[in-house]
Design an enzyme around this catalytic site. Sequence first.
Site, PDB file in Angstrom:
ATOM      1  N   TYR A  13      -3.423 -27.793  -7.866  1.00 30.09           N
ATOM      2  CA  TYR A  13      -2.621 -28.335  -8.813  1.00 30.09           C
ATOM      3  C   TYR A  13      -3.399 -28.832 -10.209  1.00 30.09           C
ATOM      4  CZ  TYR A  13       0.896 -29.246  -5.270  1.00 30.09           C
ATOM      5  OH  TYR A  13       1.752 -29.055  -4.192  1.00 30.09           O
ATOM      6  N   CYS A  14      -2.552 -29.092 -11.272  1.00 31.85           N
ATOM      7  CA  CYS A  14      -3.016 -29.635 -12.505  1.00 31.85           C
ATOM      8  C   CYS A  14      -4.075 -30.856 -12.243  1.00 31.85           C
ATOM      9  CB  CYS A  14      -1.872 -30.014 -13.351  1.00 31.85           C
ATOM     10  SG  CYS A  14      -2.251 -31.294 -14.587  1.00 31.85           S
ATOM     11  N   PRO A  15      -5.184 -30.673 -12.866  1.00 36.03           N
ATOM     12  CA  PRO A  15      -5.545 -29.658 -14.154  1.00 36.03           C
ATOM     13  C   PRO A  15      -6.345 -28.556 -13.798  1.00 36.03           C
ATOM     14  CG  PRO A  15      -6.908 -31.542 -13.928  1.00 36.03           C
ATOM     15  CD  PRO A  15      -6.195 -31.580 -12.766  1.00 36.03           C
ATOM     16  N   MET A  16      -6.429 -28.215 -12.313  1.00 40.58           N
ATOM     17  CA  MET A  16      -7.565 -27.467 -11.865  1.00 40.58           C
ATOM     18  C   MET A  16      -7.368 -26.012 -12.231  1.00 40.58           C
ATOM     19  SD  MET A  16      -9.663 -29.321 -10.925  1.00 40.58           S
ATOM     20  CE  MET A  16     -10.885 -27.868 -10.732  1.00 40.58           C
ATOM     21  N   ASP A  40       1.445 -23.265  -8.448  1.00 39.97           N
ATOM     22  CA  ASP A  40       1.893 -24.951  -9.344  1.00 39.97           C
ATOM     23  C   ASP A  40       2.831 -24.549 -10.237  1.00 39.97           C
ATOM     24  OD1 ASP A  40       2.083 -27.352 -10.056  1.00 39.97           O
ATOM     25  OD2 ASP A  40       0.249 -27.440 -11.056  1.00 39.97           O
TER      26      ASP A  40
END
Lengths: 75, 165
Positions: A13-16, A40
């Site tokens: 998920y954000c921010p990965m 995502d």
Amino acid sequence: MNADKTLDCVGLYCPMPIVKTAAKIKEMKPGEVLEVVADDKGIKLDMPAWCKSTGNECLGIEESGGEYKVYVKKK
Amino acid sequence: MAEAEAEKKEKLTIVVFSGDLDRALAAFMLATTGASMGMDVTMFFTFWGLNVIKKNEGGIGSKGLMRKMLNWMNRGGAKRLTLSKFNMMGLGTWMMKRLMKDVNMPSVEEFIKMAEQMGVKLIACNTSCGVMGVPEKAFRAEVASLAGAAYFLSEARDSKVVLFV
């Protein structure tokens, strides 16, 4: 679309996905294309925004079966 | 990218006032994303926010009875942070950490290491340290230095984005 490198961000998920894309792009040469595979949905807006503010080019997003393939060309 | 880095970078400055797990996560998500967007990021930890960057192990080493008591009750360390809501004596926090792990979300501990590697500057507020009796050696190695309000404001003044968490 043809890509020089692929980055698997499925399950992240954000921010990965953005953080990993930034690190990967850093290792690449100008003009090379990175394919980012993610699931995502946020990436549809996040990646173009990241490209806009870093000056890299977002070539397009392909969507199929809940997965997104985003193509980023390093400037 | 190299050209962009040679230009003056835009700045992002984040004040981390809170020592809550959820707020710390939000702050680190934005800090790491900002760094990945080529921003020059500074995080300024003050008051309860100092808990985020205290070492997980060992004593705090504060002096005086009241400060010792404060740091005993308010030990801190990235691994000890709790949710601002539904902590339920740690059960809620434990569950949230499970859920985060389930979706491969980094922990605060991991975010701190990641942020440092990405060049995010971690600064502890020296006034809070003095009031609460937290010596510099109580902080993790990722913390760059102690600084005060003038430093924060001079950074903030130059920043395109300033956040207070």
